[in-house]
Enzyme design. Sequence first.
Site, PDB file in Angstrom:
ATOM      1  N   SER A 150       3.171  -1.756  10.320  1.00  0.00           N
ATOM      2  CA  SER A 150       4.781  -1.566  10.837  1.00  0.00           C
ATOM      3  C   SER A 150       5.293  -2.978  10.362  1.00  0.00           C
ATOM      4  O   SER A 150       6.224  -3.404  11.033  1.00  0.00           O
ATOM      5  CB  SER A 150       4.888  -1.407  12.288  1.00  0.00           C
ATOM      6  OG  SER A 150       4.427  -0.136  12.520  1.00  0.00           O
ATOM      7  N   GLY A 180       2.819  -0.953   4.195  1.00  0.00           N
ATOM      8  CA  GLY A 180       2.926   0.418   4.220  1.00  0.00           C
ATOM      9  C   GLY A 180       4.100   0.828   3.698  1.00  0.00           C
ATOM     10  O   GLY A 180       4.847   0.778   2.669  1.00  0.00           O
ATOM     11  N   GLU A 205      -6.966   4.883   7.880  1.00  0.00           N
ATOM     12  CA  GLU A 205      -6.627   6.127   7.591  1.00  0.00           C
ATOM     13  C   GLU A 205      -7.853   7.016   6.590  1.00  0.00           C
ATOM     14  O   GLU A 205      -8.138   8.096   7.073  1.00  0.00           O
ATOM     15  CB  GLU A 205      -5.422   6.499   6.565  1.00  0.00           C
ATOM     16  CG  GLU A 205      -3.990   6.157   7.420  1.00  0.00           C
ATOM     17  CD  GLU A 205      -3.012   5.505   6.728  1.00  0.00           C
ATOM     18  OE1 GLU A 205      -2.985   5.508   5.401  1.00  0.00           O
ATOM     19  OE2 GLU A 205      -1.995   5.187   7.135  1.00  0.00           O
ATOM     20  N   ASN A 246       0.992  -1.084  -0.135  1.00  0.00           N
ATOM     21  CA  ASN A 246      -0.222  -0.071   0.075  1.00  0.00           C
ATOM     22  C   ASN A 246       0.995   1.276  -0.016  1.00  0.00           C
ATOM     23  O   ASN A 246       1.332   1.563   0.950  1.00  0.00           O
ATOM     24  CB  ASN A 246      -0.935   0.052   1.273  1.00  0.00           C
ATOM     25  CG  ASN A 246      -1.740   1.205   1.247  1.00  0.00           C
ATOM     26  OD1 ASN A 246      -2.059   1.937   0.267  1.00  0.00           O
ATOM     27  ND2 ASN A 246      -2.577   1.063   2.342  1.00  0.00           N
ATOM     28  N   TRP A 247       1.052   1.658  -1.177  1.00  0.00           N
ATOM     29  CA  TRP A 247       2.111   3.011  -1.204  1.00  0.00           C
ATOM     30  C   TRP A 247       1.245   4.190  -0.634  1.00  0.00           C
ATOM     31  O   TRP A 247       2.041   5.292  -0.639  1.00  0.00           O
ATOM     32  CB  TRP A 247       2.094   3.259  -2.723  1.00  0.00           C
ATOM     33  CG  TRP A 247       3.504   2.449  -3.342  1.00  0.00           C
ATOM     34  CD1 TRP A 247       3.923   1.260  -2.789  1.00  0.00           C
ATOM     35  CD2 TRP A 247       3.610   2.317  -4.631  1.00  0.00           C
ATOM     36  NE1 TRP A 247       4.610   0.485  -3.772  1.00  0.00           N
ATOM     37  CE2 TRP A 247       4.672   1.137  -4.848  1.00  0.00           C
ATOM     38  CE3 TRP A 247       3.573   3.056  -5.897  1.00  0.00           C
ATOM     39  CZ2 TRP A 247       5.196   1.181  -6.046  1.00  0.00           C
ATOM     40  CZ3 TRP A 247       4.249   2.993  -7.007  1.00  0.00           C
ATOM     41  CH2 TRP A 247       4.973   1.987  -7.075  1.00  0.00           C
ATOM     42  N   LYS A 248       0.039   4.279  -0.314  1.00  0.00           N
ATOM     43  CA  LYS A 248      -0.595   5.356   0.255  1.00  0.00           C
ATOM     44  C   LYS A 248      -0.480   6.347  -0.651  1.00  0.00           C
ATOM     45  O   LYS A 248      -0.309   6.303  -1.760  1.00  0.00           O
ATOM     46  CB  LYS A 248      -0.197   5.769   1.613  1.00  0.00           C
ATOM     47  CG  LYS A 248      -0.376   4.390   2.519  1.00  0.00           C
ATOM     48  CD  LYS A 248      -0.053   4.698   4.161  1.00  0.00           C
ATOM     49  CE  LYS A 248      -0.199   3.283   4.668  1.00  0.00           C
ATOM     50  NZ  LYS A 248      -0.192   3.396   6.243  1.00  0.00           N
ATOM     51  N   GLY A 280       2.515   2.634  10.950  1.00  0.00           N
ATOM     52  CA  GLY A 280       3.346   3.629  10.396  1.00  0.00           C
ATOM     53  C   GLY A 280       4.257   4.305  11.752  1.00  0.00           C
ATOM     54  O   GLY A 280       4.444   5.364  11.706  1.00  0.00           O
ATOM     55  N   HIS A 292      -9.694   1.229   4.963  1.00  0.00           N
ATOM     56  CA  HIS A 292      -8.438   1.326   5.525  1.00  0.00           C
ATOM     57  C   HIS A 292      -8.839   2.592   6.777  1.00  0.00           C
ATOM     58  O   HIS A 292      -9.506   3.486   6.399  1.00  0.00           O
ATOM     59  CB  HIS A 292      -7.547   1.950   4.591  1.00  0.00           C
ATOM     60  CG  HIS A 292      -5.986   2.046   5.020  1.00  0.00           C
ATOM     61  ND1 HIS A 292      -5.583   2.835   6.027  1.00  0.00           N
ATOM     62  CD2 HIS A 292      -5.079   1.277   5.056  1.00  0.00           C
ATOM     63  CE1 HIS A 292      -4.081   2.536   6.655  1.00  0.00           C
ATOM     64  NE2 HIS A 292      -4.060   1.356   5.758  1.00  0.00           N
ATOM     65  N   GLU A 309      -5.723  -4.782  10.592  1.00  0.00           N
ATOM     66  CA  GLU A 309      -4.438  -3.497  11.019  1.00  0.00           C
ATOM     67  C   GLU A 309      -4.780  -2.993  12.198  1.00  0.00           C
ATOM     68  O   GLU A 309      -5.487  -1.926  12.116  1.00  0.00           O
ATOM     69  CB  GLU A 309      -4.633  -2.753   9.798  1.00  0.00           C
ATOM     70  CG  GLU A 309      -3.922  -3.416   8.316  1.00  0.00           C
ATOM     71  CD  GLU A 309      -3.655  -2.231   7.522  1.00  0.00           C
ATOM     72  OE1 GLU A 309      -2.247  -2.338   7.101  1.00  0.00           O
ATOM     73  OE2 GLU A 309      -4.137  -1.245   7.268  1.00  0.00           O
TER      74      GLU A 309
HETATM   75  P1  13P Z   1       2.880   0.703   7.534  1.00  0.00           P
HETATM   76  O1  13P Z   1       3.326  -0.492   7.358  1.00  0.00           O
HETATM   77  O2  13P Z   1       3.488   1.957   7.391  1.00  0.00           O
HETATM   78  O3  13P Z   1       2.591   0.649   9.186  1.00  0.00           O
HETATM   79  O4  13P Z   1       1.246   0.824   7.069  1.00  0.00           O
HETATM   80  C1  13P Z   1       0.599  -0.056   7.367  1.00  0.00           C
HETATM   81  C2  13P Z   1      -0.725   0.162   6.454  1.00  0.00           C
HETATM   82  O5  13P Z   1      -1.493   1.071   6.851  1.00  0.00           O
HETATM   83  C3  13P Z   1      -1.031  -0.860   5.366  1.00  0.00           C
HETATM   84  O6  13P Z   1      -2.148  -0.365   4.835  1.00  0.00           O
END
Ligand code: 13P
Length: 235
Positions: free
Chosen positions: A197, A218, A93, A8-10, A167, A91, A161
């Site tokens: 993470s 992420g 976020e 997930n590149w966000k 993150g 998600h 998650e």
């Molecule tokens: P991180 O791996 O940066 O913690 O993000 C996880 C995430 O939200 C994947 O969708």
Amino acid sequence: MNKLVIANWKCNPTTLKEAKKLFKSIVKETKDTKNTEVVICPPAIYLLSLKDKNIKMGGQDCFWEERGAYTGEISPKMLKDAGCSYVILGHSERRKILDETDEVINKKIKAALAVGLTVVFCIGETVAERMTGQTEQILENKLRAGLNGIINPQGVIIAYEPVWAIGNGNPCDIGSSRETLEFLREKINTPIIYGGSVDSQCAISYINEAGFDGLLVGAASLLPEEFGMIVKTIS
Ligand code: 13P
């Protein structure tokens, strides 16, 4: 079933040039892996520019209608047409920053399934919910609301998650992730992956010790060598 590693590149990177470079490096780092399906979910604007025979593509979100007067939205059918086989929905976020509700997520899940996309449905508890012993209830509520009216969850992958583990380099400990996984397995018969993470050090433990079917990655998915290591260690 093959293990699944989803990147997930966000909202990264900020130029097409960088996106192509990152994609190419990931293709190189993951090309010899067997028994693992690698999925990349870039920002939607890059989807049409990134293709490789060994990598599946996914969206990070989609709308619930197929077409029409919905400024700014991207429909599941458009994702399909752009070469996606997956879409991330729910998600944390988006739930937090964009106020996405369970009802909205449910509509999106139904629309995505209707066009044959595999849905990566994210659920997780906040730190406050965890500290007050509500994790299982919260997960069950999110699961039930998100899948309301969906009789057959085939085509849905659950991504556990924990919000507090995203993150910050502070992944959920393996023992407690296994307990949560066991709880979820009693509720739904579909693949369940872990996110929060994940790096190349801890990745394998979520598969071999906890028993997850894959990982949702992420920050580490923006580092091709690190992401390649994650894929290699679990393959
Ligand atoms: P991180 O791996 O940066 O913690 O993000 C996880 C995430 O939200 C994947 O969708």
